[in-house]
Design an enzyme around this catalytic site. Sequence first.
Site: not given
Length: 301
Positions: A35, A40, A69, A102, A175
Amino acid sequence: MEKIPVLGLGTWKAAPGEVTEAVKVAIDAGYRHFDCAYLYHNESEVGAGIQCKIKEGAVQREDLFVVSKLWCTCHQKPLVRTACSKTLKALKLAYLDLYLVHWPMGFKPGKEDLPLNRSGMVILSNTDFLDTWEAMEDLVTAGLVRAIGVSNFNHQQLERLLNKPNLRFKPLTNQIECHPYLAQKNLISFCQSRDVSVTAYRPLGGSSGGADLMDDPVVQAIARRHLKSPAQILIRFQVQRNVIVIPKSVTPARILENIQVFDFELTDEDMHGLLSLDRGLRLVSFCTAKNHKDYPFNVEC
């Protein structure tokens, strides 16, 4: 329809220097689901770990399920493909197995991930996630992604998307943050009733106001009974709810431990005890975006 492996490695807050090694350790341990996200800022390191293992012959690309995402500053339709292409380039992949929106909120496009006004609140874009979804669908048609989904959508937002006229591709998953302190019973029930899987992020909880889920006496007692770690109990809890789970770790021993959750089963009493811990404790609340029309947490689920 793509099938998401029930357990994956989360890479949020994994430092670039550590995450390549973590991915390699994870593949050797049997993980096949990874993931990722543009936000990030470690996708190139994740990609390096994946490519290393493919070159070694330890795994083939087709064996892996790689998720990323779309960030909030790229919700305008022309920006979606560019964002996806950047992620693919960073990961050194020809396609993603799954690409998620996201957050349901669009932010002002630009170089800043989090454009803030003078009050410290996020600067919005006038986008609608239904329009963004059409550009996401184009990625599937173009072969850049195999499936698409959402993240951090509440039940009203998901319902609105599922009821969209001329919907070409349904979201594969939603998610969401999920752990016994935020059990998300209603939202999980809604998603599963609409044939949308649920993926749990932050499944091990964390500290908030001195409350650490892993130290909870209920979790500790169940762990002792099964001769397992608290983390293994919290991961197994989600597996038994038919929820996909993506614990994050860069520590080799914990990466290995976290996947060893298929050789035991929690009892009904264990499950009830864990569900009874629910206190609506949200660790990821994104307060700087509370002013957004699509902020998802003003609704109960």
